[in-house]
Design a protein around this motif. Sequence first.
Motif, PDB file in Angstrom:
ATOM      1  N   VAL A   1       0.829  -1.201   0.000  1.00  0.00           N
ATOM      2  CA  VAL A   1       0.000   0.000   0.000  1.00  0.00           C
ATOM      3  C   VAL A   1       0.865   1.253   0.000  1.00  0.00           C
ATOM      4  N   ILE A   2       1.880   1.261   0.853  1.00  0.00           N
ATOM      5  CA  ILE A   2       2.765   2.433   0.937  1.00  0.00           C
ATOM      6  C   ILE A   2       3.547   2.621  -0.356  1.00  0.00           C
ATOM      7  N   LEU A   3       4.113   1.531  -0.881  1.00  0.00           N
ATOM      8  CA  LEU A   3       4.885   1.642  -2.122  1.00  0.00           C
ATOM      9  C   LEU A   3       3.994   2.046  -3.298  1.00  0.00           C
ATOM     10  N   GLY A   4       2.769   1.518  -3.335  1.00  0.00           N
ATOM     11  CA  GLY A   4       1.839   1.905  -4.396  1.00  0.00           C
ATOM     12  C   GLY A   4       1.483   3.377  -4.320  1.00  0.00           C
ATOM     13  N   THR A   5       1.292   3.878  -3.101  1.00  0.00           N
ATOM     14  CA  THR A   5       0.966   5.301  -2.912  1.00  0.00           C
ATOM     15  C   THR A   5       2.153   6.179  -3.264  1.00  0.00           C
ATOM     16  N   VAL A   6       3.344   5.762  -2.843  1.00  0.00           N
ATOM     17  CA  VAL A   6       4.561   6.516  -3.177  1.00  0.00           C
ATOM     18  C   VAL A   6       4.750   6.563  -4.687  1.00  0.00           C
TER      19      VAL A   6
END
Length: 335
Positions: A70-75
Amino acid sequence: MQAIQRFGSWLTKWFTLVVIVWALLNFFVPETSAWAKSYTNIFLSIVLFGMGMTLSLNDFKRIIKMPLMVILGTVAHYLIMPLLAVALCKLFQLDGMVAVGVILVGCCPSGTSSNVMSFLSRGDVALDVSIGLLSTLLAPIMVPVLMSGLASQYVDIPAGDLFKTALEVVLIPVVLGITVHTVFGEKVSTITTALPAVSQIAILVIIGTVVAVNNEKLFTRETALILPVVMLHNLCGYALGYLFSRAMFKLYPSGFRYAQQKAITFEVGMQDSALGATLALHAFAAHPVVAIPSTFFSVWHNISGSVLASWWRRRDDKYQIPADSHDGKRPAKVA
């Protein structure tokens, strides 16, 4: 209520065509939606309040369960799309408020349409929703910060106005919607069935308003390059989002599987263009042309997303690739 549900299903099926017809109507008869210019923030708040009412604490638990993806996708979303917008402005030599509009839509969070496209392509809808939720909640901070860093070369960026507007139309309605869902639970289920239709009508009003207030500027020398730039922005977003997810697959193959790669592709390439148009009309009220890229993006990404989702689904059916495939490769033929 069943009539509203049927209407919502019909509108969802034909939404892209309805958007085009509605935009044409407002182009030739701008009085249709020009009255709503001062109320676009209210209409978007309705959309995001409805989004909040469909969310529960389980959606946040999913973020906790899959934090890395989720974090990497948002970044990836907040890195690829803004920088891609700046690069395209340089490549096509866009300047002034037109460039600001392109960068603004690039700085927006991912759009809710990506959830539909991920579902149609048999992607990981849970991951898609989680990335969309996190990127939306971060929007009041990320949009003004990114705009100040990337678009200040063209105009003084009203970061305070962007933050205030994003807070009012994004964070507060979403939190209120989640609160209502949490407090009343299943009691709101009757209302939520009508939310798709209400949200789509609200988005149509926003699109119609932008077209109406810019009807004399939509097809001029100043704006001639906006449509091809917006199309490239979206398509390159898909490509870079997919390449990013494939690179992550090599590093973390158990997390970034085929279904997750589809979700991230749509989450990176599709923007909350309704938010972009609303922010443009309020933070850059003296320059409504800033909202044009968001309007073009809104129409185009629904077309491109539908085509990509259909292609992906047909490919999987043709080569019998299961939805839970590890890498999306064609199964080896048995001799």
